[in-house]
Design a protein around this motif. Structure first.
Motif, PDB file in Angstrom:
ATOM      1  N   ARG A 219      31.586  63.319 -23.124  1.00  0.00           N
ATOM      2  CA  ARG A 219      31.312  61.950 -22.314  1.00  0.00           C
ATOM      3  C   ARG A 219      30.163  61.266 -22.832  1.00  0.00           C
ATOM      4  N   ILE A 220      30.073  59.930 -22.436  1.00  0.00           N
ATOM      5  CA  ILE A 220      28.812  59.209 -22.836  1.00  0.00           C
ATOM      6  C   ILE A 220      27.651  59.732 -22.185  1.00  0.00           C
ATOM      7  N   GLY A 221      26.609  60.013 -22.877  1.00  0.00           N
ATOM      8  CA  GLY A 221      25.197  60.451 -22.195  1.00  0.00           C
ATOM      9  C   GLY A 221      24.573  59.299 -21.397  1.00  0.00           C
ATOM     10  N   PHE A 222      24.169  58.457 -22.206  1.00  0.00           N
ATOM     11  CA  PHE A 222      23.323  57.533 -22.054  1.00  0.00           C
ATOM     12  C   PHE A 222      23.130  56.535 -23.251  1.00  0.00           C
ATOM     13  N   GLN A 223      22.894  55.121 -22.888  1.00  0.00           N
ATOM     14  CA  GLN A 223      22.539  54.025 -23.984  1.00  0.00           C
ATOM     15  C   GLN A 223      21.283  53.307 -23.392  1.00  0.00           C
ATOM     16  N   LEU A 224      20.356  53.095 -24.461  1.00  0.00           N
ATOM     17  CA  LEU A 224      18.997  52.789 -23.998  1.00  0.00           C
ATOM     18  C   LEU A 224      19.271  51.227 -25.079  1.00  0.00           C
ATOM     19  N   PRO A 225      19.235  50.025 -24.294  1.00  0.00           N
ATOM     20  CA  PRO A 225      19.119  48.753 -24.558  1.00  0.00           C
ATOM     21  C   PRO A 225      18.224  48.674 -25.956  1.00  0.00           C
ATOM     22  N   HIS A 226      18.690  47.654 -26.820  1.00  0.00           N
ATOM     23  CA  HIS A 226      17.869  47.252 -27.842  1.00  0.00           C
ATOM     24  C   HIS A 226      16.355  46.562 -27.255  1.00  0.00           C
ATOM     25  N   PRO A 227      15.465  47.000 -27.892  1.00  0.00           N
ATOM     26  CA  PRO A 227      14.125  46.270 -27.311  1.00  0.00           C
ATOM     27  C   PRO A 227      14.288  44.864 -27.834  1.00  0.00           C
ATOM     28  N   GLU A 580      37.543  51.619 -25.620  1.00  0.00           N
ATOM     29  CA  GLU A 580      36.794  50.558 -26.371  1.00  0.00           C
ATOM     30  C   GLU A 580      35.417  50.232 -26.349  1.00  0.00           C
ATOM     31  N   ALA A 581      35.126  50.200 -24.961  1.00  0.00           N
ATOM     32  CA  ALA A 581      33.514  49.841 -25.072  1.00  0.00           C
ATOM     33  C   ALA A 581      32.655  51.000 -25.504  1.00  0.00           C
ATOM     34  N   VAL A 582      32.942  52.191 -25.378  1.00  0.00           N
ATOM     35  CA  VAL A 582      32.188  53.143 -26.077  1.00  0.00           C
ATOM     36  C   VAL A 582      32.380  53.005 -27.468  1.00  0.00           C
ATOM     37  N   ARG A 583      33.542  52.960 -27.859  1.00  0.00           N
ATOM     38  CA  ARG A 583      33.653  52.834 -29.489  1.00  0.00           C
ATOM     39  C   ARG A 583      32.963  51.963 -29.989  1.00  0.00           C
ATOM     40  N   ASP A 584      32.750  50.932 -29.295  1.00  0.00           N
ATOM     41  CA  ASP A 584      32.065  49.588 -29.785  1.00  0.00           C
ATOM     42  C   ASP A 584      30.758  49.962 -29.898  1.00  0.00           C
ATOM     43  N   ALA A 585      29.992  50.622 -28.820  1.00  0.00           N
ATOM     44  CA  ALA A 585      28.595  51.304 -28.781  1.00  0.00           C
ATOM     45  C   ALA A 585      28.453  52.054 -30.079  1.00  0.00           C
ATOM     46  N   GLU A 586      29.069  53.121 -30.047  1.00  0.00           N
ATOM     47  CA  GLU A 586      29.124  54.138 -31.232  1.00  0.00           C
ATOM     48  C   GLU A 586      29.066  53.446 -32.588  1.00  0.00           C
ATOM     49  N   THR A 587      30.317  52.475 -32.757  1.00  0.00           N
ATOM     50  CA  THR A 587      30.180  52.199 -34.165  1.00  0.00           C
ATOM     51  C   THR A 587      29.390  51.165 -34.471  1.00  0.00           C
ATOM     52  N   ARG A 602      25.168  68.034 -27.892  1.00  0.00           N
ATOM     53  CA  ARG A 602      24.534  66.787 -27.503  1.00  0.00           C
ATOM     54  C   ARG A 602      24.351  65.772 -28.936  1.00  0.00           C
ATOM     55  N   LEU A 603      24.891  64.640 -28.964  1.00  0.00           N
ATOM     56  CA  LEU A 603      24.822  63.826 -30.166  1.00  0.00           C
ATOM     57  C   LEU A 603      23.955  62.960 -29.897  1.00  0.00           C
ATOM     58  N   PHE A 604      22.914  62.376 -30.494  1.00  0.00           N
ATOM     59  CA  PHE A 604      22.170  61.246 -30.384  1.00  0.00           C
ATOM     60  C   PHE A 604      22.288  60.271 -31.746  1.00  0.00           C
ATOM     61  N   ILE A 605      22.567  58.919 -31.626  1.00  0.00           N
ATOM     62  CA  ILE A 605      22.355  57.962 -32.593  1.00  0.00           C
ATOM     63  C   ILE A 605      21.537  57.177 -32.160  1.00  0.00           C
ATOM     64  N   SER A 606      20.666  56.774 -32.922  1.00  0.00           N
ATOM     65  CA  SER A 606      19.631  55.705 -33.096  1.00  0.00           C
ATOM     66  C   SER A 606      19.273  54.821 -34.233  1.00  0.00           C
ATOM     67  N   ASP A 620      28.416  39.541 -25.342  1.00  0.00           N
ATOM     68  CA  ASP A 620      29.443  40.441 -25.406  1.00  0.00           C
ATOM     69  C   ASP A 620      28.850  41.363 -26.645  1.00  0.00           C
ATOM     70  N   ASP A 621      28.236  40.776 -27.773  1.00  0.00           N
ATOM     71  CA  ASP A 621      27.848  41.733 -28.634  1.00  0.00           C
ATOM     72  C   ASP A 621      26.401  42.378 -28.118  1.00  0.00           C
ATOM     73  N   LYS A 622      26.610  43.627 -27.663  1.00  0.00           N
ATOM     74  CA  LYS A 622      25.553  44.279 -27.293  1.00  0.00           C
ATOM     75  C   LYS A 622      25.026  45.179 -28.237  1.00  0.00           C
ATOM     76  N   GLN A 623      23.772  45.287 -28.366  1.00  0.00           N
ATOM     77  CA  GLN A 623      23.067  46.150 -29.249  1.00  0.00           C
ATOM     78  C   GLN A 623      22.261  47.104 -28.360  1.00  0.00           C
ATOM     79  N   TYR A 624      22.156  48.268 -29.043  1.00  0.00           N
ATOM     80  CA  TYR A 624      21.286  49.503 -28.547  1.00  0.00           C
ATOM     81  C   TYR A 624      20.447  49.974 -29.494  1.00  0.00           C
ATOM     82  N   LEU A 625      19.464  50.781 -28.810  1.00  0.00           N
ATOM     83  CA  LEU A 625      18.450  51.456 -29.660  1.00  0.00           C
ATOM     84  C   LEU A 625      19.011  52.869 -29.732  1.00  0.00           C
ATOM     85  N   VAL A 626      19.752  53.427 -28.734  1.00  0.00           N
ATOM     86  CA  VAL A 626      20.223  54.799 -28.927  1.00  0.00           C
ATOM     87  C   VAL A 626      21.340  54.833 -27.882  1.00  0.00           C
TER      88      VAL A 626
END
Length: 632
Positions: A219-227, A580-587, A602-606, A620-626
């Protein structure tokens, strides 16, 4: 805010190259010299950097900014059927059983399967893609002229299919028993070299401690926004303890709840982080290098001259300090790399290296003037401590790899790199493995043409392993000493991924993970297959197992697998959602410019580096730190 890497007296490093399609004639066939742009090119610049980049901050080369969208960015969906959909056989070179023409012996599948010696009955002449070879069993060979009954066409087709199925099902056993030497074994002395160590036991998988959960769906854990930043900013550094996930931010290092992502503590910094150790002590301490202050009108590019020790369990800075050199007066020297081995923090750069005690910051050594113009350019830590030492002027530089006493910095052994090596990277300190682009022959920006397995006790070369850049996809920063990724070392083996190539489906590439023996330099036999439209990247060792990430096709989530280091059997540990939304965040994260940490479900991608979003980017082009995923 942090700036891109600072100016250096060293030449600029090359960019990482993207993998290319296989040449005509089947993957692994000899390719003609590039003449039409097939040479690998560096990735495009990230969205939003300044039109004229400012001077770098680190000196001895820092990673380039990530390309837009990342290495695994979602692609436009293909026509009906999609990636991985069943496809009719297209090309006999990629593993499909083919009916031989009348009067001809049966053939066997092409890409990646064992091949026999040229001229052997029933065997095609080409070599498989970088794997050991094995002869075909006599029962599958076509009968010779002058004896026995003649095969008719129907019988030949049946035999060809049997051969293909037998090889597919039994491929692992064939590879495991074969001792192919392609790509290995140069300049090997008689000494056997250091012991690779016993497999570490555990209550999980054989050879490792990571357990396969009862349900691998994450399951998706958390998403930290791009500073929000206005310039390219280094955010290198992420760690996982038993209670917290820690990530470098903008002018701070932050500890987050493992599951919720809520901020638990923050360590403020006077300047931006410019380098971080990938290692931690048993009590969760690590080290960073950071700038002496924030940019100002008087000093737009603050020097990266501060080394600090962090207590990740308590969420505090233990100490921080700078150091001067005999040749630099009272001016603190700049660093662009920092590592940790035991209780020693070691930092390096173009002005030389220094080391400190992890507990109290006591200075262990610092750069000294040398009559031969020698300096420590960078260190690698972990179970041992090693250094790349450079002597001589720019045009006549000589690199030496030394195993060091971490308490004093005294060399325990020395190995002189061959001529034509301008930069070297230390892949592992125990066993001691070094990567280099000898004579700039790799040609793909990977920084690797050869690996060197060295006896750390004596400094003698055990074996030099040729790693064809067209076949293998590991990468090292050409100027940094401890920045290699997409490979793993353990149990006296070096595990590397192959380059991506056409898979069995109509769409999507795939690859494999193979291993070299660090004593013989030969491929050990066996491989881990990513599967159609997936690609495998080694992340780290878990005892004698390899933890790897499977980059997914456009319509699936990624996976984490544990690969048995001896049999190459894969055990799935995590399967991420295909929403789709989760895939977009991961990739959205590039495997070349991001940190992937997997620990106990637990998997962390940053990100390692961030920049101002492009003005043309949509909402719609969301960017994440983690982003994180969990099965626990």
């Amino acid at each position: 805010m942090t700036q891109p890497p600072q100016p250096s007296d060293d030449p600029p490093q090359g960019g990482f190259g993207a993998p290319q399609d296989p040449p005509p004639g089947g993957f692994g066939a000899p390719a003609p010299p590039p003449s039409d742009g097939l040479t690998k090119q560096p990735p495009s610049a990230p969205p939003g950097p300044p039109a004229t980049p400012p001077p770098p901050a680190g000196g001895y080369g820092s990673p380039p900014p990530p390309p837009p969208g990342g290495h695994g960015a979602p692609q436009t969906p293909p026509p009906a059927g999609g990636f991985g959909a069943p496809q009719p056989p297209q090309n006999p070179a990629y593993g499909y059983p083919q009916a031989p023409p009348p009067g001809q012996p049966p053939t066997q599948p092409g890409y990646g399967f064992p091949q026999g010696p040229p001229g052997q009955p029933g065997m095609p002449p080409q070599q498989g893609y970088g794997y050991p070879t094995a002869p075909m069993h006599p029962q599958y060979a076509a009968p010779q002229q002058g004896g026995g009954k003649k095969f008719n066409v129907r019988m030949q087709i049946i035999v060809a299919a049997v051969v293909a199925v037998a090889l597919i099902v039994g491929g692992g056993a064939i590879y495991a028993s074969s001792g192919g030497d392609e790509g290995g074994g140069k300049d090997a002395p008689a000494s056997a070299g250091p012991d690779g160590g016993e497999a570490k036991g555990g209550d999980g998988l054989a050879g490792g401690t990571e357990k396969a959960p009862s349900d691998t769906k994450s399951r998706i854990g958390f998403q930290l926004p791009h500073p929000k930043v206005t310039d390219t900013t280094v955010v290198d550094g992420s760690w996982v303890t038993d209670k917290v996930y820690v990530k470098t931010g903008v002018y701070e290092v932050v500890g987050y709840d493992l599951d919720k992502g809520t901020k638990l503590w923050s360590i403020p910094l006077p300047g931006q982080v410019c380098a971080a150790s990938r290692h931690m002590s048993k009590d969760f301490r690590t080290a960073i290098a950071f700038q002496e202050g924030k940019p100002s009108a008087a000093d737009k590019y603050p020097s990266c001259n501060q080394i600090g020790a962090l207590d990740l369990a308590g969420g505090k800075m233990v100490w921080n300090k700078s150091v001067t050199s005999d040749s630099n007066g009272d001016e603190p020297i700049r660093f662009n790399e920092v590592t940790l081995s035991g209780t020693t923090v070691a930092a390096g750069g173009t002005s030389g290296g220094a080391a400190f005690n992890l507990a109290d910051g006591a200075e262990l050594w610092k750069p000294k003037t040398d009559a031969n113009n020698c300096s420590d350019r960078g260190y690698a830590g972990g179970e041992a401590l090693a250094v790349v030492r450079r002597c001589g002027g720019y045009d006549e530089a000589q690199l030496t790899i030394q195993a060091l006493n971490p308490a004093t910095g005294a060399p325990l052994s020395s190995y002189q790199m061959p001529a034509g090596v301008d930069y070297a990277s230390i892949v592992s300190t125990k066993p001691l493995v070094v990567a280099a682009d000898v004579g700039d022959t790799a040609g793909d920006g990977s920084g690797i043409s050869d690996f060197f397995s060295i006896d750390a006790a004596t400094g003698k070369l055990i074996v030099r392993i040729s790693a064809d850049a067209d076949r293998y996809a590991a990468e090292c920063g050409s100027t940094e000493v401890e920045t290699c990724h997409s490979l793993a070392v353990g149990d006296n083996r070096l595990y590397v991924p192959t380059e991506e190539h056409e898979g069995g489906g109509e769409y999507g590439d795939t690859n494999e993970i193979v291993a070299f023996d660090l004593t013989t330099g030969k491929l050990v036999g066996g491989r881990a297959d990513a599967g159609d439209s997936y690609t495998l990247t080694p992340l780290r060792m878990d005892g004698s197992n390899v933890i790897a990430y499977k980059k997914p096709p456009y319509d699936k989530g990624g996976q984490i697998v544990s690969i048995d280091g001896s049999t190459f059997k894969e055990t799935v540990l995590m399967v991420n959602p295909d929403d789709e939304a989760v895939r977009d965040a991961e990739t959205s994260f590039s495997s070349d410019y991001s940190e992937f940490l997997y620990e106990k479900g637990r998997l962390f991608i940053s990100e390692k580096m961030i920049s101002e979003p492009s003005k043309n980017a949509s909402a719609d082009d969301k960017q994440y730190l983690v982003v994180s995923f969990s099965t626990v």
